[in-house]
Design a protein around this motif. Sequence first.
Motif, PDB file in Angstrom:
ATOM      1  N   TRP A 233       0.700  -1.203  -0.069  1.00  0.00           N
ATOM      2  CA  TRP A 233      -0.036   0.039   0.108  1.00  0.00           C
ATOM      3  C   TRP A 233       0.920   1.305  -0.040  1.00  0.00           C
ATOM      4  CZ3 TRP A 233      -4.436   0.595  -1.812  1.00  0.00           C
ATOM      5  CH2 TRP A 233      -5.249   1.682  -1.765  1.00  0.00           C
ATOM      6  N   LEU A 234       2.156   0.978   0.050  1.00  0.00           N
ATOM      7  CA  LEU A 234       3.268   2.053   0.096  1.00  0.00           C
ATOM      8  C   LEU A 234       2.970   3.103   1.276  1.00  0.00           C
ATOM      9  CD1 LEU A 234       3.257   2.913  -3.814  1.00  0.00           C
ATOM     10  CD2 LEU A 234       4.571   1.048  -2.514  1.00  0.00           C
ATOM     11  N   GLY A 235       2.413   2.767   2.333  1.00  0.00           N
ATOM     12  CA  GLY A 235       2.311   3.837   3.296  1.00  0.00           C
ATOM     13  C   GLY A 235       1.575   3.002   4.443  1.00  0.00           C
ATOM     14  N   ASN A 236       1.300   3.801   5.516  1.00  0.00           N
ATOM     15  CA  ASN A 236       0.586   3.210   6.670  1.00  0.00           C
ATOM     16  C   ASN A 236      -0.171   4.501   7.494  1.00  0.00           C
ATOM     17  OD1 ASN A 236       0.366   1.002   8.319  1.00  0.00           O
ATOM     18  ND2 ASN A 236       1.912   1.606   9.980  1.00  0.00           N
ATOM     19  N   ASN A 237      -0.990   5.040   6.678  1.00  0.00           N
ATOM     20  CA  ASN A 237      -1.609   6.078   7.107  1.00  0.00           C
ATOM     21  C   ASN A 237      -3.387   6.099   7.355  1.00  0.00           C
ATOM     22  OD1 ASN A 237       0.472   7.802   7.192  1.00  0.00           O
ATOM     23  ND2 ASN A 237       0.151   8.523   5.061  1.00  0.00           N
ATOM     24  N   ASP A 238      -3.787   4.979   6.492  1.00  0.00           N
ATOM     25  CA  ASP A 238      -5.267   4.898   6.435  1.00  0.00           C
ATOM     26  C   ASP A 238      -6.022   3.524   6.865  1.00  0.00           C
ATOM     27  OD1 ASP A 238      -4.515   3.298   4.075  1.00  0.00           O
ATOM     28  OD2 ASP A 238      -5.415   4.722   2.702  1.00  0.00           O
ATOM     29  N   GLY A 239      -4.962   2.647   7.289  1.00  0.00           N
ATOM     30  CA  GLY A 239      -5.522   1.443   7.774  1.00  0.00           C
ATOM     31  C   GLY A 239      -5.520   0.194   6.669  1.00  0.00           C
ATOM     32  N   VAL A 240      -5.317   0.538   5.487  1.00  0.00           N
ATOM     33  CA  VAL A 240      -5.540  -0.324   4.444  1.00  0.00           C
ATOM     34  C   VAL A 240      -4.355  -1.535   4.567  1.00  0.00           C
ATOM     35  CG1 VAL A 240      -5.532  -1.024   2.068  1.00  0.00           C
ATOM     36  CG2 VAL A 240      -6.792   1.008   3.011  1.00  0.00           C
ATOM     37  N   GLY A 241      -3.228  -0.865   4.780  1.00  0.00           N
ATOM     38  CA  GLY A 241      -2.001  -1.894   5.009  1.00  0.00           C
ATOM     39  C   GLY A 241      -2.259  -2.758   6.177  1.00  0.00           C
ATOM     40  N   ALA A 242      -2.755  -2.466   7.175  1.00  0.00           N
ATOM     41  CA  ALA A 242      -3.355  -3.208   8.399  1.00  0.00           C
ATOM     42  C   ALA A 242      -4.066  -4.141   8.219  1.00  0.00           C
ATOM     43  CB  ALA A 242      -3.525  -2.027   9.666  1.00  0.00           C
ATOM     44  N   LEU A 243      -5.345  -3.821   7.280  1.00  0.00           N
ATOM     45  CA  LEU A 243      -6.066  -4.903   7.094  1.00  0.00           C
ATOM     46  C   LEU A 243      -5.336  -5.887   6.295  1.00  0.00           C
ATOM     47  CD1 LEU A 243      -9.141  -5.661   6.505  1.00  0.00           C
ATOM     48  CD2 LEU A 243      -9.107  -4.424   4.362  1.00  0.00           C
ATOM     49  N   MET A 244      -4.569  -5.677   5.281  1.00  0.00           N
ATOM     50  CA  MET A 244      -4.038  -6.525   4.465  1.00  0.00           C
ATOM     51  C   MET A 244      -2.986  -7.519   5.462  1.00  0.00           C
ATOM     52  SD  MET A 244      -3.318  -7.719   1.577  1.00  0.00           S
ATOM     53  CE  MET A 244      -2.536  -8.379   0.340  1.00  0.00           C
ATOM     54  N   PHE A 245      -2.260  -6.836   6.345  1.00  0.00           N
ATOM     55  CA  PHE A 245      -1.535  -7.531   7.294  1.00  0.00           C
ATOM     56  C   PHE A 245      -2.511  -8.409   8.172  1.00  0.00           C
ATOM     57  CE2 PHE A 245       2.785  -7.285   9.647  1.00  0.00           C
ATOM     58  CZ  PHE A 245       2.260  -8.320  10.657  1.00  0.00           C
ATOM     59  N   VAL A 246      -3.619  -8.108   8.661  1.00  0.00           N
ATOM     60  CA  VAL A 246      -4.464  -9.163   9.418  1.00  0.00           C
ATOM     61  C   VAL A 246      -4.975 -10.408   8.329  1.00  0.00           C
ATOM     62  CG1 VAL A 246      -6.638  -9.100  10.237  1.00  0.00           C
ATOM     63  CG2 VAL A 246      -4.967  -7.409  10.869  1.00  0.00           C
ATOM     64  N   ASN A 247      -5.199  -9.948   7.202  1.00  0.00           N
ATOM     65  CA  ASN A 247      -5.738 -10.775   6.130  1.00  0.00           C
ATOM     66  C   ASN A 247      -4.677 -11.740   5.509  1.00  0.00           C
ATOM     67  OD1 ASN A 247      -8.387  -9.790   6.456  1.00  0.00           O
ATOM     68  ND2 ASN A 247      -8.252  -8.841   4.496  1.00  0.00           N
ATOM     69  N   THR A 248      -3.629 -11.370   5.636  1.00  0.00           N
ATOM     70  CA  THR A 248      -2.388 -12.233   5.491  1.00  0.00           C
ATOM     71  C   THR A 248      -2.314 -13.284   6.431  1.00  0.00           C
ATOM     72  OG1 THR A 248      -1.183 -10.441   4.293  1.00  0.00           O
ATOM     73  CG2 THR A 248       0.037 -12.445   4.909  1.00  0.00           C
ATOM     74  N   GLN A 249      -2.492 -13.133   7.553  1.00  0.00           N
ATOM     75  CA  GLN A 249      -2.300 -13.989   8.535  1.00  0.00           C
ATOM     76  C   GLN A 249      -3.479 -15.008   8.693  1.00  0.00           C
ATOM     77  OE1 GLN A 249       0.124 -14.855  10.775  1.00  0.00           O
ATOM     78  NE2 GLN A 249      -1.171 -16.325  12.063  1.00  0.00           N
ATOM     79  N   ILE A 250      -4.537 -14.399   8.358  1.00  0.00           N
ATOM     80  CA  ILE A 250      -5.885 -15.324   8.500  1.00  0.00           C
ATOM     81  C   ILE A 250      -5.848 -16.119   7.386  1.00  0.00           C
ATOM     82  CG2 ILE A 250      -8.399 -14.907   8.198  1.00  0.00           C
ATOM     83  CD1 ILE A 250      -8.249 -12.385   9.614  1.00  0.00           C
ATOM     84  N   SER A 251      -5.412 -15.606   6.123  1.00  0.00           N
ATOM     85  CA  SER A 251      -5.535 -16.651   4.984  1.00  0.00           C
ATOM     86  C   SER A 251      -4.716 -17.789   5.080  1.00  0.00           C
ATOM     87  CB  SER A 251      -5.542 -15.834   3.656  1.00  0.00           C
ATOM     88  OG  SER A 251      -5.468 -16.617   2.584  1.00  0.00           O
ATOM     89  N   ALA A 252      -3.476 -17.477   5.690  1.00  0.00           N
ATOM     90  CA  ALA A 252      -2.482 -18.488   5.695  1.00  0.00           C
ATOM     91  C   ALA A 252      -3.025 -19.592   6.560  1.00  0.00           C
ATOM     92  CB  ALA A 252      -1.104 -17.925   6.202  1.00  0.00           C
ATOM     93  N   ALA A 253      -3.492 -19.068   7.701  1.00  0.00           N
ATOM     94  CA  ALA A 253      -3.894 -20.189   8.898  1.00  0.00           C
ATOM     95  C   ALA A 253      -5.197 -20.991   8.303  1.00  0.00           C
ATOM     96  CB  ALA A 253      -4.266 -19.389  10.003  1.00  0.00           C
ATOM     97  N   GLY A 297     -13.886 -12.753   4.502  1.00  0.00           N
ATOM     98  CA  GLY A 297     -13.454 -13.052   3.282  1.00  0.00           C
ATOM     99  C   GLY A 297     -12.026 -13.449   3.113  1.00  0.00           C
ATOM    100  N   ALA A 298     -11.099 -13.298   4.086  1.00  0.00           N
ATOM    101  CA  ALA A 298      -9.758 -13.996   3.880  1.00  0.00           C
ATOM    102  C   ALA A 298      -9.808 -15.455   4.365  1.00  0.00           C
ATOM    103  CB  ALA A 298      -8.965 -12.904   5.089  1.00  0.00           C
ATOM    104  N   ILE A 299     -10.686 -15.813   5.401  1.00  0.00           N
ATOM    105  CA  ILE A 299     -10.811 -17.161   5.791  1.00  0.00           C
ATOM    106  C   ILE A 299     -11.205 -17.957   4.647  1.00  0.00           C
ATOM    107  CG2 ILE A 299     -12.257 -18.820   7.222  1.00  0.00           C
ATOM    108  CD1 ILE A 299     -12.444 -16.750   9.443  1.00  0.00           C
ATOM    109  N   ALA A 300     -12.315 -17.538   4.056  1.00  0.00           N
ATOM    110  CA  ALA A 300     -12.812 -17.953   2.653  1.00  0.00           C
ATOM    111  C   ALA A 300     -11.689 -18.212   1.420  1.00  0.00           C
ATOM    112  CB  ALA A 300     -14.012 -17.386   2.062  1.00  0.00           C
ATOM    113  N   VAL A 301     -10.714 -17.171   1.282  1.00  0.00           N
ATOM    114  CA  VAL A 301      -9.905 -17.376   0.365  1.00  0.00           C
ATOM    115  C   VAL A 301      -8.949 -18.302   0.744  1.00  0.00           C
ATOM    116  CG1 VAL A 301      -8.043 -16.044  -0.685  1.00  0.00           C
ATOM    117  CG2 VAL A 301     -10.100 -14.894  -0.362  1.00  0.00           C
ATOM    118  N   GLY A 302      -8.414 -18.357   2.046  1.00  0.00           N
ATOM    119  CA  GLY A 302      -7.452 -19.313   2.558  1.00  0.00           C
ATOM    120  C   GLY A 302      -8.006 -20.617   2.513  1.00  0.00           C
ATOM    121  N   ALA A 303      -9.375 -20.851   3.135  1.00  0.00           N
ATOM    122  CA  ALA A 303      -9.650 -22.248   3.127  1.00  0.00           C
ATOM    123  C   ALA A 303      -9.831 -22.833   1.862  1.00  0.00           C
ATOM    124  CB  ALA A 303     -11.250 -22.385   3.606  1.00  0.00           C
TER     125      ALA A 303
END
Length: 445
Positions: A233-253, A297-303
Amino acid sequence: MAPAITLAAEAPTLSAANTGFMLICSALVMLMTPGLAFFYGGMVRVKSTLNMLMMSFISLGIVTVLWVLYGFSMAFGTDSGGVVGWNSDWIGLSGIGLTELWDGYTIPVFVFLVFQLMFAVLTPALISGALADRVKFTAWALFIALWATVVYFPVAHWVWGSGGWAFELGVIDFAGGTAVHINAGAAALGVILVIGKRVGFKKDPMRPHSLPLVMLGAALLWFGWFGFNAGSWLGNNDGVGALMFVNTQISAAAAVLGWLAYEKIRHGAFTTLGAASGAVAGLVAITPAGGAVTPLGAIAVGAVSGVLCAMAVGLKYRFGYDDSLDVVGVHLVGGIIGSLLVGFLASGKGQSDVEGLFYGGGLDQFWKQCAGVFGVLAYSLVVSAILAFLLDRTIGMRVSEDDEVAGIDRAEHAETAYDYSGAGGGARSTATAPADRAESKKVDA
């Protein structure tokens, strides 16, 4: 990946926080290439371990130099026909000021280009897993240089460069589902269709020689993937990067659970190789989608990716293509799954207001995703096969059958991964060490 545009109403200034964040993310992505080397290195037999490590590490050298000379310019320079970019001021990274900002963002151009460099390094390294045990190292090094030039740099422009056809179409690829994973997976398929199968494919046991190395590699990949995804996301100002971080963990799990469940039902056991492969499959699938979907949605993508990728790795035995370490089954299939699910699961509350079918948005985004997926797949598959064919007919892509059977580590690198001479001490262990190719045939994990 966030679009590189300049808004007239804004005047961004350099942010030390975002710059530091992106440098850390760049270092995390760099770590993924050694992590991939360990992941692949543990999956091959003893006699191919060093070659597998080197096939990843050499990409760090080759692609870095090409990126400096012209790769960054081709990928992110001024658009030409939606196909490729170019900026002569960036040749050799000249003409870039220390504090010059990437258009529309608060990070220097140097930070953006080094972050993108790590993506360019990793992508051809991914291909190497499909070619284990049988490719000349010189031919592989030349293939990387050619492939990066005529495939990766243009495709990166299509997907992320301002003016690229996929970018302008509105294809969503947050961090590389098409440009990295489908691109590498399709290339792997194209090359193996040209160079053929390993000696003994479907006859000899070709089990991983070190599952601890596989797990170590998977852990390093998982760790580095947070920089790969959240940093895009090239920055950390609006929460989108944080959403991606969380979804990364969720999908892998979720993918670990999905892969293991399929494995237990299909084969009767939960394997460490399955757990590691499932994690990677979930990480691959969330890469294009994580900024657009919710955590559910990340759970669905991962599963979904965990189950379908586990099913896909067996296709090589049905169709007879020798994808040594399942690059096609995990990266190509996982990239397709994640990219297409954006068309169904995009919530409109993440990186953009685009909504998928399940959120009332119809199928418009799904068809855009299809265009991006199959456009990149077809181009990479065909061009990669042509490059492999030309190299095979000129310098030859494969080692000799004798060298393949005896061990590519000795043939190509004059080394072995493990020194057996010291295993038991004394003259006996030295005398019984695999000192020549005839003996090394017996050491085939």
